[in-house]
Design a protein around this motif. Structure first.
Motif, PDB file in Angstrom:
ATOM      1  N   GLN A 142      21.162  -7.377 -22.733  1.00 27.06           N
ATOM      2  CA  GLN A 142      22.236  -8.363 -22.946  1.00 27.06           C
ATOM      3  C   GLN A 142      22.085  -9.226 -24.189  1.00 27.06           C
ATOM      4  O   GLN A 142      22.848 -10.157 -24.390  1.00 27.06           O
ATOM      5  N   LYS A 143      21.083  -8.925 -25.024  1.00 30.28           N
ATOM      6  CA  LYS A 143      20.953  -9.726 -26.250  1.00 30.28           C
ATOM      7  C   LYS A 143      21.607  -8.931 -27.386  1.00 30.28           C
ATOM      8  O   LYS A 143      22.758  -8.577 -27.262  1.00 30.28           O
ATOM      9  N   SER A 198      16.364  -7.733 -15.417  1.00 30.56           N
ATOM     10  CA  SER A 198      16.628  -8.488 -16.653  1.00 30.56           C
ATOM     11  C   SER A 198      15.387  -8.417 -17.548  1.00 30.56           C
ATOM     12  O   SER A 198      14.392  -7.789 -17.184  1.00 30.56           O
ATOM     13  N   THR A 237      13.027 -10.384 -18.161  1.00 31.67           N
ATOM     14  CA  THR A 237      11.799 -10.873 -17.532  1.00 31.67           C
ATOM     15  C   THR A 237      11.108  -9.771 -16.733  1.00 31.67           C
ATOM     16  O   THR A 237       9.876  -9.727 -16.651  1.00 31.67           O
ATOM     17  N   ASP A 292       7.465  -9.379 -27.209  1.00 36.71           N
ATOM     18  CA  ASP A 292       8.742  -9.587 -26.532  1.00 36.71           C
ATOM     19  C   ASP A 292       9.754  -9.789 -27.655  1.00 36.71           C
ATOM     20  O   ASP A 292       9.772 -10.831 -28.308  1.00 36.71           O
ATOM     21  N   THR A 318      13.168 -17.942 -28.040  1.00 37.26           N
ATOM     22  CA  THR A 318      14.596 -18.243 -27.953  1.00 37.26           C
ATOM     23  C   THR A 318      14.890 -19.701 -27.600  1.00 37.26           C
ATOM     24  O   THR A 318      15.927 -20.234 -27.987  1.00 37.26           O
TER      25      THR A 318
HETATM   26  C1  LIG Z   1      16.471 -13.728 -22.880  1.00 37.80           C
HETATM   27  C2  LIG Z   1      15.003 -13.598 -23.069  1.00 37.80           C
HETATM   28  C3  LIG Z   1      14.171 -13.055 -22.085  1.00 37.80           C
HETATM   29  C4  LIG Z   1      14.666 -12.483 -20.805  1.00 37.80           C
HETATM   30  O1  LIG Z   1      15.360 -13.318 -20.001  1.00 37.80           O
HETATM   31  P1  LIG Z   1      16.130 -12.706 -18.767  1.00 37.80           P
HETATM   32  O2  LIG Z   1      16.928 -13.866 -18.302  1.00 37.80           O
HETATM   33  O3  LIG Z   1      15.104 -12.275 -17.773  1.00 37.80           O
HETATM   34  O4  LIG Z   1      16.932 -11.560 -19.266  1.00 37.80           O
HETATM   35  C5  LIG Z   1      12.832 -12.923 -22.360  1.00 37.80           C
HETATM   36  N1  LIG Z   1      12.316 -13.318 -23.526  1.00 37.80           N
HETATM   37  C6  LIG Z   1      13.079 -13.833 -24.501  1.00 37.80           C
HETATM   38  C7  LIG Z   1      12.439 -14.215 -25.787  1.00 37.80           C
HETATM   39  C8  LIG Z   1      14.440 -13.988 -24.298  1.00 37.80           C
HETATM   40  O5  LIG Z   1      15.208 -14.500 -25.269  1.00 37.80           O
END
Ligand SMILES: *Cc1c(COP(=O)(O)O)cnc(C)c1O
Length: 358
Positions: A186-187, A60, A62, A161, A136
């Motif tokens: 997934q974003k 993911s 992270t 990021d 986020t």
């Molecule tokens: C969604 C997101 C992540 C990653 O989250 P995962 O659950 O590991 O996919 C990292 N940074 C930001 C700013 C996010 O919005």
């Protein structure tokens, strides 16, 4: 189901169709071609230089953050992190875990980053700057031009990021001087979770090359070497890579980065203008185009997010501001959503208001 969460988001029909097919074997020239094409397409969307590279790591978002911290930095670094919520804190925790010296710029939840806040850190002994350009958890978007200027002036390696802002807010790797950009499948790329993309400038690539990564799976150098022939050291999330390939081509055909930036920004503006009929507030003046954080003006007894999900089949994200008594929820604008979908959400809220729920 109508999904306005911050990820996973709604996928296009083409992406869904690929997800329903058998997973092909991947050590083939055909799959190598897909990987090479994906690297090229993502570099185009990021306006990256020719000598930059991108790796597609199975994990993911992270995983992309952690692989960056583990491969780009070492104990000689001292990094500065913007910490305005859950994701900023995640970078801080990772640096602590991997013994990377760091300081964080703590922001109050929902607050913008200002030049005054950065001034304090001007001319110090930092080597790099890490930022979740859209935090986020609060929806706040930090000023990339401000950060870019600060990093250039102080000769800092810039890690962005961009997981929840890519395609929603402008990011030009060359112009902004971003050395590492992290993206998640997934974003706004609107595929299932499973792939983190890490784009690296020539400067960042040199660092990766000169560092020893104490992890086999997260070794970016190994991934970069394999990537030259369009392969990965280990089995990737093959289906997601195929879906990303379709999606990246879809984006290119629909007018590329400019068109998608405009589409998402228009969708956010549309929602923000429509939400004004309710006793809600959109407080921050530095929100990302990818998300609108909505505050209720008064304390509400019922859980609006749960009711929307259970009774209207509409999904939004909750938000947490521990200092606030009022309810917060976040509405995403990424993925396969249209102004008509915004209307459906507004209609559901109208119905809830009519029912006396708020
Ligand atoms: C969604 C997101 C992540 C990653 O989250 P995962 O659950 O590991 O996919 C990292 N940074 C930001 C700013 C996010 O919005």
């Amino acid at each position: 189901m109508l999904n306005f969460t911050l990820g996973p988001v709604m996928s296009s029909d083409l992406v869904l169709k690929i997800g329903a097919e058998q997973t092909p074997y991947f050590r083939t020239p055909e799959f190598s071609k897909v990987n090479l094409e994906n690297e090229q397409l993502i570099k185009e969307l990021l306006c990256a230089s020719d000598d930059s590279r991108a790796v597609f790591l199975t994990g993911s978002g992270t995983a992309g953050m952690e692989a960056t911290v583990m491969n780009v930095f070492n104990e000689d670094d001292k990094v500065l992190i913007v910490n305005g919520g859950g994701f900023g804190q995640r970078f801080v925790d990772m640096c602590n875990l991997h013994n990377i010296d760091c300081d964080d710029i703590k922001l109050e939840f929902g607050h913008c980053l200002t030049p005054e806040m950065l001034n304090k850190y001007d001319g110090k002994d930092y080597t790099a700057f890490l930022v979740n350009i859209c935090e986020t958890s609060s929806g706040v978007y930090y000023d990339i031009d401000l950060i870019s200027e600060f990093c250039k002036k102080n000769n800092l390696l810039l890690v962005v990021d961009a997981i929840s802002s890519f395609l929603a807010n402008d990011l030009n790797m060359v112009e902004h001087g971003a050395d590492v950009v992290i993206i998640g499948s997934q974003k706004a790329l609107a595929c299932p979770p499973g792939i983190a993309i890490i784009a690296l400038s020539e400067k960042a690539l040199k660092r990766v090359e000169n560092n020893t990564c104490k992890s086999m799976y997260f070794d970016l150098e190994d991934m970069l070497v394999n990537g030259i022939r369009g392969q990965t050291p280990f089995t990737p999330a093959i289906t997601v890579i195929l879906q990303l390939n379709a999606r990246l081509k879809e984006l290119k055909d629909a007018g590329g980065i400019e068109a998608e930036l405009k589409r998402i920004s228009d969708l956010a503006q549309d929602f923000r203008s429509k939400i004004t009929e309710f006793p809600f507030e959109v407080k921050s003046n530095c929100l990302s185009n990818s998300v609108t954080t909505v505050h209720t003006k008064e304390k509400i007894e019922v859980n609006l997010v749960e009711i929307l999900k259970n009774e209207y089949d509409i999904w939004v994200s909750t938000a947490r501001d521990d200092l606030s008594e009022t309810m917060l929820f976040r509405v995403g604008h990424m993925g396969d959503l249209t102004p008509k979908d915004n209307d459906t959400l507004i209609e559901a809220l109208r119905d809830m208001q009519k029912r006396g729920l708020f």
